[in-house]
Design an enzyme around this catalytic site. Structure first.
Site, PDB file in Angstrom:
ATOM      1  CG  HIS A 140      -0.187  -0.063   2.526  1.00 12.83           C
ATOM      2  ND1 HIS A 140       0.484   1.012   3.067  1.00 12.83           N
ATOM      3  CD2 HIS A 140       0.022  -1.088   3.369  1.00 12.83           C
ATOM      4  CE1 HIS A 140       1.062   0.652   4.189  1.00 12.83           C
ATOM      5  NE2 HIS A 140       0.810  -0.627   4.408  1.00 12.83           N
ATOM      6  CE  LYS A 349       8.676  -3.765   9.302  1.00 10.34           C
ATOM      7  NZ  LYS A 349       7.286  -3.920   9.723  1.00 10.34           N
TER       8      LYS A 349
END
Ligand SMILES: *[C@@H]1O[C@H](CO)[C@@H](O)[C@H](O)[C@H]1NC(C)=O
Ligand SMILES: *[C@@H]1O[C@H](CO)[C@@H](O)[C@H](O)[C@H]1NC(C)=O
Ligand SMILES: *[C@@H]1O[C@H](CO)[C@@H](O)[C@H](O)[C@H]1NC(C)=O
Ligand SMILES: *[C@@H]1O[C@H](CO)[C@@H](O)[C@H](O)[C@H]1NC(C)=O
Length: 548
Positions: A140, A349
């Site tokens: 997104h 991450k």
């Protein structure tokens, strides 16, 4: 979906350019007013009087511009029309090179909060090849802070704002600062990024579509992801003169643990979120920032922590993109400190759904198996996150389309690239593949930079192509210093005619794990399928470990 967000966007596009672009503060009117005076010879009283008068003017101008900067900063956070006021040029390069309203080098250090920028100039496929299918997996566009981030930012801000005064003038704005960002949702800049991506996809791949073969578009169910998909569609449709209007074919609900969703990263219950590595690194890079701020904040009852310091950097990144102006919080940090921040997010991450995690990559397996199915034009073979009801129905999982576009989140895309074997953290050029990221020392030679993998609106594009198209024999006397002609000749001799190439944010990937890959990044499709054993074997036991 047609809420006031979209209405605002329309207005914003038609609004002329305003002063919201990034301009260094030193460019205010003051030096221009002052400059002519210095070139004059101040010999008589009249000139001196005029000098005094001009000086007064200059001072006034300074005061006024300073005042307008201050009021502007106070007001903008609560100004509901602030996005409308900032128009952007239509020039698409603005989005390919990041955000124009921040100094160019800095947003690249914002890891997953970096705005999309092309990592390399897009290289069209070799002349002897013709793209037959593309699979786009896109994050997104830029968003507001998530709920969790908003909470951390609020805590850090309240600590900072409880100071009586600041010894560092860069902090003076904090006293009257009002926080005014939204939560979770896509911001107007993020909408434009997605729109631009749709426009670019049309420009590159429109030959793969027609009325009977529209792009097949899916999104995971959160608002910002759905809106990004719709904006991509809008960009694509507009570019086609509204001739091709692909529908948003499928929204996969984000019901954690209740719905099989290949575009969502919460499918593995036993996947923890290890914080040790991040805290270790935070104590090294962010504690000194906290100490520095604490030392200049007079009468602060609760000192800022390393986590607070990191939250203020996050505020800098997201306020900049939301307000489309370089946030004054960013001025508090040096380039080295931003590098420390980038490494912190990269570590987070890496150890969450990336190569540093035992169970993270398995969350990407369902998508990889869907990708393989599309590439080889065969039904999906998967026993992980896919929904068999959806994937066995040609309405909800059609084969044979030219363009597939899927919209998702950073953690899922990180899992997918890790499951596939991309960005293994070997030192650049070293193929031993044993590297894990060191939480005690910033690793500058790592392959793992999230700003190049999943920035806001970041995308992985898998191109399938047919090669070996006979070429006009213009090779005689042709300077083949790059070896391009030679690679074409070899492809023509091969029995393989179908290849894949993978681009991460326009950068062609080397695909070291794929046998027979050549210097153009092209690997025979069958070899690529073979290389995806982890996905084809349903995570080689990791999926079961998610539930044990
Ligand atoms: C699979 O998809 C169907 C159709 O949308 C839905 O009814 C069903 O609940 C889904 N099942 C799972 C486990 O996701
Ligand atoms: C807060 O930070 C300052 C500056 O680093 C330090 O001098 C002070 O001792 C700290 N106060 C507490 C309560 O930890
Ligand atoms: C959903 O996933 C689970 C676990 O892999 C699987 O057992 C189940 O059959 C799937 N449901 C559907 C409808 O695909
Ligand atoms: C191509 O296929 C033919 C016949 O199947 C085989 O004899 C030949 O060895 C193959 N060439 C290569 C380079 O694989």
């Amino acid at each position: 979906m047609q809420g006031d967000h979209d209405g605002r966007h329309q207005q914003r596009i038609s609004e002329p350019k305003s002063a919201h672009y990034y301009t260094p503060d030193s460019d205010v009117a003051y030096p221009l007013i002052y400059a002519p005076i210095t070139q004059r010879k101040l010999s008589n009283v009249r000139t001196r009087l005029r000098h005094a008068f001009l000086l007064l003017l200059a001072l006034l101008a300074l005061l006024v511009s300073g005042y307008s900067i201050v009021t502007h900063r106070d007001v903008r956070a609560n100004d509901p029309l602030r996005h409308v006021r900032s128009a952007r040029p239509v020039d698409s390069d603005n989005y390919d090179s990041g955000a124009s309203f921040a100094p160019p080098a800095i947003p690249k250090l914002w890891a997953v909060y970096a705005p999309y920028s092309s990592v390399e100039v897009y290289e069209p496929p070799p002349e002897d090849c013709r793209v037959t299918q593309v699979n786009i997996l896109q994050r997104h566009g830029a968003r507001y802070p998530t709920f969790g981030q908003s909470t951390r930012i609020a805590k850090a801000l309240s600590r900072l704002q409880s100071a009586d005064s600041f010894l560092d003038e860069r902090l003076h704005f904090v006293t009257n600062y009002q926080y005014g960002l939204g939560v979770n949702n896509l911001i107007p800049f993020g909408e434009s990024q997605s729109h631009e991506s749709g426009r670019k996809s049309f420009a590159r791949y429109s030959k793969l579509t027609n009325w009977d073969n529209l792009p097949f578009v899916r999104a995971s169910g959160s608002d910002r992801v759905v809106r990004s998909a719709l904006k991509w569609i809008e960009g694509f449709a507009t570019s086609s003169g509204d001739v091709l209007q692909p529908p948003l074919a499928l929204i996969l609900p984000q019901v954690i643990g209740g719905y099989n969703n290949t575009l969502e990263d919460k499918s593995c219950p036993n996947l923890g979120h290890p914080l040790g590595q991040v805290q270790e690194w935070q104590s090294r890079y962010a504690q000194p920032i906290a100490d520095r701020l604490n030392a200049v904040a007079r009468g602060i009852p609760n000192n800022l922590t390393a986590e607070d310091a990191e939250a203020l950097i996050e505020l800098c990144t997201m306020e900049t993109l939301a307000v489309e102006e370089y946030s004054p919080f960013c001025e508090l940090f040096s380039k080295e400190e931003f590098e420390g921040f980038e490494y912190s997010v990269d570590l987070d991450k890496f150890y969450f759904t990336g190569h540093g995690s035992q169970l993270g990559p398995v969350e990407g397996v369902g998508y990889v198996n869907e990708l393989l199915a599309r590439l080889i034009n065969q039904p999906v073979q998967d026993r992980t996150q896919t929904n068999t009801t959806l994937d066995s129905n040609p309405e909800t999982f059609p084969l044979g389309r030219g363009i597939y576009a899927d919209f998702s989140h950073d953690n899922l895309i990180v899992a997918v690239v890790s499951a596939m074997g991309l960005f293994k953290n070997h030192r650049m050029g070293d193929t031993s593949n044993t590297g894990v990221l060191d939480p005690e020392k910033l690793d500058r030679s790592r392959a793992w930079f999230l700003s190049r993998i999943v920035p806001f609106s970041g995308r992985m594009v898998v191109e399938r192509m047919e090669c070996g198209i006979p070429l006009n024999d213009d090779a005689v006397g042709y300077d083949d210093s790059t070896g391009m002609k030679e690679r074409q000749r070899r492809r023509a001799e091969r029995n393989d005619s179908v290849y894949v190439r993978i681009l991460m944010n326009d950068a062609v990937q080397g695909l070291e794990f794929c046998e027979g890959v050549d210097g153009d990044g092209l690997c025979p499709l069958h070899a690529f399928v073979h290389s995806q054993a982890y996905a084809r074997e349903n995570g080689q036991g990791d999926w079961e470990r998610c539930f044990e």
